[in-house]
Scaffold this motif. Structure first.
Motif, PDB file in Angstrom:
ATOM      1  N   ARG A  85       0.828  -1.199   0.000  1.00 20.10           N
ATOM      2  CA  ARG A  85       0.000   0.000   0.000  1.00 20.10           C
ATOM      3  C   ARG A  85       0.868   1.257   0.000  1.00 20.10           C
ATOM      4  O   ARG A  85       0.812   2.084   0.895  1.00 20.10           O
ATOM      5  CB  ARG A  85      -0.944  -0.027   1.206  1.00 20.10           C
ATOM      6  CG  ARG A  85      -1.849  -1.239   1.258  1.00 20.10           C
ATOM      7  CD  ARG A  85      -2.766  -1.293   0.069  1.00 20.10           C
ATOM      8  NE  ARG A  85      -3.747  -0.217   0.119  1.00 20.10           N
ATOM      9  CZ  ARG A  85      -4.560   0.078  -0.884  1.00 20.10           C
ATOM     10  NH1 ARG A  85      -4.476  -0.586  -2.024  1.00 20.10           N
ATOM     11  NH2 ARG A  85      -5.437   1.056  -0.761  1.00 20.10           N
ATOM     12  N   ARG A  86       1.713   1.359  -1.015  1.00 27.56           N
ATOM     13  CA  ARG A  86       2.569   2.536  -1.161  1.00 27.56           C
ATOM     14  C   ARG A  86       2.200   3.283  -2.430  1.00 27.56           C
ATOM     15  O   ARG A  86       1.648   2.721  -3.373  1.00 27.56           O
ATOM     16  CB  ARG A  86       4.046   2.138  -1.230  1.00 27.56           C
ATOM     17  CG  ARG A  86       4.604   1.597   0.066  1.00 27.56           C
ATOM     18  CD  ARG A  86       6.112   1.432  -0.022  1.00 27.56           C
ATOM     19  NE  ARG A  86       6.527   0.330  -0.894  1.00 27.56           N
ATOM     20  CZ  ARG A  86       7.145   0.488  -2.064  1.00 27.56           C
ATOM     21  NH1 ARG A  86       7.413   1.711  -2.518  1.00 27.56           N
ATOM     22  NH2 ARG A  86       7.499  -0.561  -2.785  1.00 27.56           N
ATOM     23  N   ILE A  87       2.538   4.554  -2.455  1.00 24.01           N
ATOM     24  CA  ILE A  87       2.359   5.393  -3.644  1.00 24.01           C
ATOM     25  C   ILE A  87       3.688   6.085  -3.914  1.00 24.01           C
ATOM     26  O   ILE A  87       4.281   6.681  -3.014  1.00 24.01           O
ATOM     27  CB  ILE A  87       1.261   6.451  -3.442  1.00 24.01           C
ATOM     28  CG1 ILE A  87      -0.081   5.771  -3.135  1.00 24.01           C
ATOM     29  CG2 ILE A  87       1.130   7.338  -4.672  1.00 24.01           C
ATOM     30  CD1 ILE A  87      -1.192   6.739  -2.787  1.00 24.01           C
ATOM     31  N   SER A  88       4.160   5.969  -5.125  1.00 25.92           N
ATOM     32  CA  SER A  88       5.408   6.633  -5.522  1.00 25.92           C
ATOM     33  C   SER A  88       5.109   7.604  -6.655  1.00 25.92           C
ATOM     34  O   SER A  88       4.116   7.469  -7.374  1.00 25.92           O
ATOM     35  CB  SER A  88       6.439   5.606  -5.989  1.00 25.92           C
ATOM     36  OG  SER A  88       6.704   4.655  -4.984  1.00 25.92           O
ATOM     37  N   ARG A  89       6.018   8.575  -6.806  1.00 25.53           N
ATOM     38  CA  ARG A  89       5.858   9.559  -7.885  1.00 25.53           C
ATOM     39  C   ARG A  89       7.150   9.627  -8.682  1.00 25.53           C
ATOM     40  O   ARG A  89       8.239   9.778  -8.119  1.00 25.53           O
ATOM     41  CB  ARG A  89       5.513  10.940  -7.326  1.00 25.53           C
ATOM     42  CG  ARG A  89       5.041  11.920  -8.393  1.00 25.53           C
ATOM     43  CD  ARG A  89       4.578  13.216  -7.797  1.00 25.53           C
ATOM     44  NE  ARG A  89       4.055  14.108  -8.825  1.00 25.53           N
ATOM     45  CZ  ARG A  89       3.661  15.360  -8.613  1.00 25.53           C
ATOM     46  NH1 ARG A  89       3.736  15.863  -7.379  1.00 25.53           N
ATOM     47  NH2 ARG A  89       3.206  16.095  -9.594  1.00 25.53           N
ATOM     48  N   THR A  90       7.021   9.496  -9.985  1.00 29.74           N
ATOM     49  CA  THR A  90       8.185   9.520 -10.868  1.00 29.74           C
ATOM     50  C   THR A  90       8.608  10.962 -11.128  1.00 29.74           C
ATOM     51  O   THR A  90       7.837  11.898 -10.890  1.00 29.74           O
ATOM     52  CB  THR A  90       7.852   8.820 -12.197  1.00 29.74           C
ATOM     53  OG1 THR A  90       6.799   9.551 -12.854  1.00 29.74           O
ATOM     54  CG2 THR A  90       7.395   7.392 -11.956  1.00 29.74           C
ATOM     55  N   PRO A  91       9.831  11.165 -11.640  1.00 27.40           N
ATOM     56  CA  PRO A  91      10.300  12.529 -11.912  1.00 27.40           C
ATOM     57  C   PRO A  91       9.410  13.314 -12.870  1.00 27.40           C
ATOM     58  O   PRO A  91       9.347  14.547 -12.800  1.00 27.40           O
ATOM     59  CB  PRO A  91      11.694  12.310 -12.523  1.00 27.40           C
ATOM     60  CG  PRO A  91      12.144  10.996 -11.930  1.00 27.40           C
ATOM     61  CD  PRO A  91      10.898  10.173 -11.843  1.00 27.40           C
ATOM     62  N   ASP A  92       8.699  12.619 -13.761  1.00 27.87           N
ATOM     63  CA  ASP A  92       7.848  13.336 -14.714  1.00 27.87           C
ATOM     64  C   ASP A  92       6.425  13.545 -14.196  1.00 27.87           C
ATOM     65  O   ASP A  92       5.533  13.944 -14.942  1.00 27.87           O
ATOM     66  CB  ASP A  92       7.796  12.598 -16.059  1.00 27.87           C
ATOM     67  CG  ASP A  92       7.203  11.198 -15.925  1.00 27.87           C
ATOM     68  OD1 ASP A  92       6.964  10.761 -14.782  1.00 27.87           O
ATOM     69  OD2 ASP A  92       6.980  10.560 -16.980  1.00 27.87           O
TER      70      ASP A  92
END
Length: 259
Positions: A85-92
């Protein structure tokens, strides 16, 4: 003295004996339970008594009846699927969920208009009967066959600042997050997990065995001023999945002492 009426008391005694055999390891997890005839001979009871005893153990969740195969001792193995249950955000600026590529949609998402209930209104900090856009998805994991139900609820007032969500309320959660950030929100999330026994439609949709609870996750996306923006509800059988969370330490606010 009041006489104990049969067959009720007798089937309970048989159920207790079978339960003891299961817990002691005589009948091992995933093994086929002895046939009705064998149980009748073992405990010297009638067929209806054996059937009532097995039914009682099914209700307890100790036995799983597989049609055409017989009664099996419920497995105590690890769940088939671990859901991170994680959320990551990419550089774009794209949002990525670790299990995002696991689930496939079993059928076309259903979008609709609805209103807040006491429960959903509390999560979204709204009164009851406030207008919402809703989207329901039935998801499956191709590798394990695990099924999950996912619902997204978006208040009308949130879509006033993000018209794209009103035009397409069936966007995936990652797309909804990105749309909200494009309108100026800096997002964070809160999530609660509860377990409950399934309603008939949930049991059918998730294809749950007897006496199996559901894990119900409620995730709220917050924006500017900690305002709740959307609510997601995720339901999955507790026998099929376990949840994994990454926990990091928040920075503690330093209190300033008066000069």
């Amino acid at each position: 003295m009041t006489e104990i009426q049969r067959p009720g008391a007798l089937y309970q005694q048989v159920a207790a004996a079978i339960r003891e055999a299961i817990l002691s390891g005589e009948f091992t997890p995933d093994s086929l339970l002895p046939s009705e005839a064998q149980l009748m001979a073992r405990y010297q009871v009638s067929r209806p008594t054996v059937r009532n005893a097995v039914a009682a153990l099914r209700a307890e969740g100790l036995i799983d009846v597989r049609h055409g195969k017989g009664s099996f001792v419920r497995s105590d193995s690890q769940p088939a699927l671990t859901i991170e249950r994680r959320i990551s955000r990419t550089p774009d600026g794209q949002f990525v969920m670790p299990n995002g590529d696991v689930w496939t949609e079993a059928e076309k998402p259903s979008t609709y208009r609805t209103r807040t209930t006491k429960t959903t209104g509390h999560c979204l900090a709204l009164d009851e009967e406030e207008a919402l856009f809703g989207c329901d998805r039935l998801l499956t994991d191709p590798e394990t066959g695990t099924r999950a139900m996912h619902r997204t609820l978006i208040p009308f007032e949130v879509t006033e600042g993000a018209p794209a969500l009103a035009e397409e309320p069936g966007k995936s959660p990652a797309e909804v997050y990105r749309t909200l950030t494009q309108t100026g929100h800096k997002l964070w999330w809160s999530e609660t997990v509860r377990a409950h026994m399934p309603m008939p439609d949930e049991r059918t949709t998730l294809q749950l065995p007897d006496a199996t609870p559901i894990l119900r996750l409620s995730r709220v996306t917050h924006g500017a001023n900690d305002r709740p923006l959307i609510l997601e509800e995720f339901r999955v059988g507790a026998d099929r999945a376990e949840l994994a969370y990454r926990i990091t330490a928040d920075k503690q606010t330093t209190r300033r002492r008066p000069a």
